[in-house]
Design a protein around this motif. Structure first.
Motif, mmCIF file in Angstrom:
data_model
loop_
_atom_site.group_PDB
_atom_site.id
_atom_site.type_symbol
_atom_site.label_atom_id
_atom_site.label_comp_id
_atom_site.label_asym_id
_atom_site.label_seq_id
_atom_site.Cartn_x
_atom_site.Cartn_y
_atom_site.Cartn_z
ATOM 1 N N VAL A 3 0.841 -1.206 0.000
ATOM 2 C CA VAL A 3 0.000 0.000 0.000
ATOM 3 C C VAL A 3 0.873 1.253 0.000
ATOM 4 N N LEU A 4 1.952 1.239 0.779
ATOM 5 C CA LEU A 4 2.864 2.383 0.829
ATOM 6 C C LEU A 4 3.452 2.680 -0.538
ATOM 7 N N TYR A 5 4.029 1.666 -1.185
ATOM 8 C CA TYR A 5 4.644 1.891 -2.493
ATOM 9 C C TYR A 5 3.600 2.270 -3.544
ATOM 10 N N SER A 6 2.395 1.772 -3.402
ATOM 11 C CA SER A 6 1.338 2.159 -4.336
ATOM 12 C C SER A 6 0.965 3.620 -4.176
ATOM 13 N N GLN A 7 0.833 4.069 -2.920
ATOM 14 C CA GLN A 7 0.481 5.466 -2.687
ATOM 15 C C GLN A 7 1.594 6.410 -3.122
ATOM 16 N N CYS A 8 2.834 5.943 -3.071
ATOM 17 C CA CYS A 8 3.967 6.777 -3.464
ATOM 18 C C CYS A 8 4.261 6.691 -4.958
ATOM 19 N N GLY A 9 3.421 6.014 -5.720
ATOM 20 C CA GLY A 9 3.561 5.988 -7.173
ATOM 21 C C GLY A 9 4.587 5.012 -7.693
ATOM 22 N N THR A 10 4.898 3.973 -6.949
ATOM 23 C CA THR A 10 5.858 2.957 -7.413
ATOM 24 C C THR A 10 5.197 1.586 -7.373
ATOM 25 N N PRO A 11 4.242 1.331 -8.266
ATOM 26 C CA PRO A 11 3.574 0.018 -8.251
ATOM 27 C C PRO A 11 4.508 -1.128 -8.625
ATOM 28 N N ARG A 12 5.625 -0.814 -9.313
ATOM 29 C CA ARG A 12 6.560 -1.878 -9.674
ATOM 30 C C ARG A 12 7.171 -2.509 -8.421
ATOM 31 N N THR A 13 7.514 -1.675 -7.435
ATOM 32 C CA THR A 13 8.064 -2.215 -6.183
ATOM 33 C C THR A 13 7.013 -3.037 -5.449
#
Length: 752
Positions: free
Chosen positions: A527-537
């Protein structure tokens, strides 16, 4: 002429051997000044054997620092020993101990503040990941080793406890059954099958494999860790005519949890067939399994069996039945069971409070707490107080919370317990009284990890997320290391602030501390990486998981959806459908949202069929997702058909059908639906007014927008947001109402 009686001048050394010999003589002459007299200097006939760690004694700077030690020579015992016969031997032993200083255990540099200081150097040869340098093993004394294993097991430090066990086995130190019992119990609570097998192997090597007490513990451990075959193998070696082994197997199923209720219930007929009669612990374990499912029908059958077998008057059984009925949503049956308990203890009263709170009946829970005090036979303890405090916080009942706080202060020692203090901090934070929460927090010198986590959660809840991250840093400055709960509290804060770098730091800290694999932690990081715009991570984390739940699949799809990649989100849902996991109501609502945004009407119809197949159309947010999907796919007729076929129409579905008509530019019908909703007695909220105002803004309906805005603020008493004011400013500027635009602009600036 020089007299012959004078000594000849010394010859200075010229060769390397002579220089080396002179330095050694000079060193020995100094050693005579501070060593005891019974020591003889090193003979010069042989070349002195110099150790590597004593090479520094031959350097010139050694002689510069030595005179400081000569000013205060060490004191040695002058009185002779009492036993004159052993005088020579004792003196010899004494001088030997002075000549060769014993190898003391030096303190190891502490990187972990929770670790102890001393540990034998021989254990340093053990391989990773069992690093024993920070373990509290002081000697080869068996009693000390038993205590260390019990202490580490009680603290759930399984790796360290197993390392001590490896050390004891290596040096042939026997382990008693009590230490093995503590270790196996810790493996059961942690559900660590690998550690349990490791302990079982040591138990066999110790010759305790035939111990019936430890076998019962092992049965429960294997059942709790998800190895029923091993549990049944050990069960066959125990006497089956008594209920102890069967209770261990059932208890392991309770600790494991989950929904495998039928496997546990199938043990009751087998137990009766083997000639073992169920006791109160057997029935209690079976009832807890049904409560965890929850399965009301099976629970009623167990209640009937308890009445038939004469266990219906046992307090343990009745309290378990009460908990079962509360978790199954049958409050009336739970109250009847409570009335049947004659001598009510504190556990029964606390079960009533927790049961009412579980079903959302908070006022009834507070009423039971007051009745407990008026009863007089039972005095609420700290556990009861920690149950009531969250209820006061959820009700935003600050006055009641202060009354409970006063009660805890009057009871000596209650207000000093860490969990009570954490509950008070959480209650004050939920009531938006951060001043009182900080006074409770800073009013005690000893602040544990639970209190820090409660304060972090309070800051995150009261719109102060930066303070929450600062609290995490202050916690570490006080020497506390964040645990898994603290990380789970801090990660959503980083996601809310789009703070990618602190989130990565927390991710690295979790890797160093060995918190993985953990499904909840991995989901929070996704969820964190998704909210920060890095769905690849987030996708890399998803691929690294061995076990994926429905929640993880849904989060992965939502990550692509939030970053504007609906096609990848649909691919995730297809992969989930092909896997063994079946979508739940949240996953279906998310899939319908993806179909609506991407405009895939055919896939949306397939998802609708899955909703009907799973009978999820009555769930409010699923029906809302259906209506929105058909509205965004320009199928207003189907959206209205779904709306009309609903048995109960709530405010969520009314807002969805109004928005569906507004998206397809059917503004007149949307206004009629809003009036119909008001006529049926439903009170619109700020989300409904947001949809209506947005529709008026797109259509350019200035007068209707003013009417809805006045109705929202005056008729229903809802506060306007800055976004609503900005929308009204843009609309009034487009239609030429400059005065109204200026008025809404001033209101927007006032709202900030």
């Amino acid at each position: 002429m020089i007299p012959s009686t004078l000594p000849k001048p010394p010859k200075f050394p010229t060769t390397r051997e002579q220089i080396h010999l002179s330095q050694q003589l000079h060193s020995n002459s100094i050693n005579r000044h501070y060593r005891p007299r019974q020591f003889t200097p090193t003979k010069l006939s042989k070349t002195p054997k110099i150790r590597e760690n004593h090479l520094h004694s031959l350097q010139p700077r050694h002689f510069e620092t030595r005179p400081s030690t000569l000013t205060k020579p060490p004191k040695y015992p002058t009185k002779p020993p009492k036993n004159t016969k052993q005088n020579h031997n004792s003196l010899k032993l004494h001088t030997t101990s002075i000549a060769k200083k014993p190898k003391t255990l030096k303190p190891i540099e502490q990187k972990n503040p929770h670790s102890l200081q001393f540990y034998p150097a021989s254990i340093a040869k053990f391989p990773k990941p069992l690093n024993p340098r920070s373990l509290p093993l002081h000697s080869k004394n068996p009693t000390t080793i038993y205590k260390d294993i019990k202490t580490l097991s009680r603290k759930q430090k399984l790796k360290q406890a197993l390392t001590v066990l490896d050390y004891a086995t290596k040096f042939g130190i026997p382990i008693n059954p009590t230490a093995f019992s503590s270790l196996i119990t810790a493996c059961t609570m942690a559900k660590d099958l690998q550690a349990g097998r490791h302990a079982h192997a040591h138990l066999r090597a110790s010759g305790l494999a035939d111990n019936e007490f430890l076998r019962v513990r092992l049965v429960r451990m294997y059942a709790a860790c998800g190895a029923p075959e091993d549990a049944r193998t050990l069960l066959s070696l125990l006497p089956l005519s008594t209920p102890h082994a069967w209770n261990a197997l059932l208890r392991g199923a309770v600790v494991r949890g989950g929904r495998r209720m039928q496997d546990a219930l199938a043990l009751l007929p087998q137990m009766l067939k083997a000639g073992a009669s169920p006791d109160e612990y057997t029935l209690t374990s079976l009832i807890k399994v049904c409560a965890g499912a929850p399965a009301l029908g099976q629970g009623v059958r167990l209640h009937a069996h308890a009445v038939k077998s004469g266990w219906a008057e046992c307090r343990f059984v009745l309290t378990a039945l009460m908990d079962l009925y509360f978790k199954c949503g049958n409050v009336m049956l739970a109250c009847k069971v409570f009335d049947e308990i004659g001598d009510r203890d504190l556990v029964a009263w606390c079960a009533m409070v927790a049961g009412f709170a579980h079903n959302g009946l908070r006022r009834e829970a507070l009423g039971v707490f007051r009745a407990m005090q008026f009863d007089g036979a039972v005095v609420p303890n700290s556990a009861a107080i920690t149950m009531v405090l969250p209820i006061c916080g959820d009700m935003v009942a600050l006055r009641l919370g202060k009354e409970v706080h006063g009660f805890a202060i009057r009871r000596v020692g209650y207000a000093q317990q860490e969990f009570v203090k954490a509950g008070l901090i959480d209650m004050y934070c939920k009531c938006a009284d951060m001043g009182s929460a900080r006074r409770v927090f800073y009013g005690h010198k000893e602040r544990g990890l639970v209190m820090w986590t409660a304060l972090m959660s309070g800051y995150a809840r009261t719109a102060a997320p930066i303070q929450a991250l600062r609290a995490l840093s202050w916690m570490q400055q006080e020497g506390l290391r964040p645990d898994l709960v603290a990380l789970m509290t801090a990660l959503p804060v980083c996601a809310k602030l789009n703070a990618l770098r602190p989130g990565k730091e927390l991710h690295a800290y979790a890797l160093r501390q060995g918190f993985f694999p953990n499904v909840s932690l991995t989901t929070a990081l996704m969820v964190l990486y998704s909210q920060c715009g890095t769905p690849r991570t987030a996708h890399l984390l998803f691929e690294s998981m061995e076990r994926r739940s429905v929640v993880v699949w849904t989060v992965m799809a939502g990550s692509y959806m939030d970053n504007g990649q609906p096609e990848e989100a649909l691919a995730v849902f297809r992969a989930m459908h092909r896997s063994s996991h079946r979508p739940d109501s949240v996953a279906m609502a998310r899939a319908l949202e993806v179909c609506g945004v991407s405009g895939h009407e055919i896939l949306g119809r397939e998802a609708h069929a899955q909703v009907l197949k799973k009978a999820l159309e009555s769930v409010p947010f699923v029906s809302k997702a259906l209506i929105n999907m058909y509205g965004k796919c320009n199928q207003v007729g189907l959206a209205k058909l779904v709306f009309e076929t609903l048995s109960s129409k709530g405010l969520i579905t009314w807002t969805a059908i109004i928005e569906a008509h507004g998206v397809n530019e059917r503004y007149g019908e949307a206004m009629q639906l809003f009036g119909r909703m008001e006529f049926e007695g439903l009170r619109p909220n700020k989300f409904t007014f947001g949809v209506v105002l947005s529709m008026c803004d797109r259509a350019g309906l200035a007068s209707e927008a003013l009417r809805f805005f006045e109705s929202m603020t005056k008729k229903y008493g809802l506060g306007a947001s800055a976004e609503d004011c900005e929308r009204m400013v843009g609309l009034m500027n487009r239609v030429g109402s400059i005065n109204e635009a200026q008025r809404f602009e001033r209101l927007r600036l006032a709202l900030g």
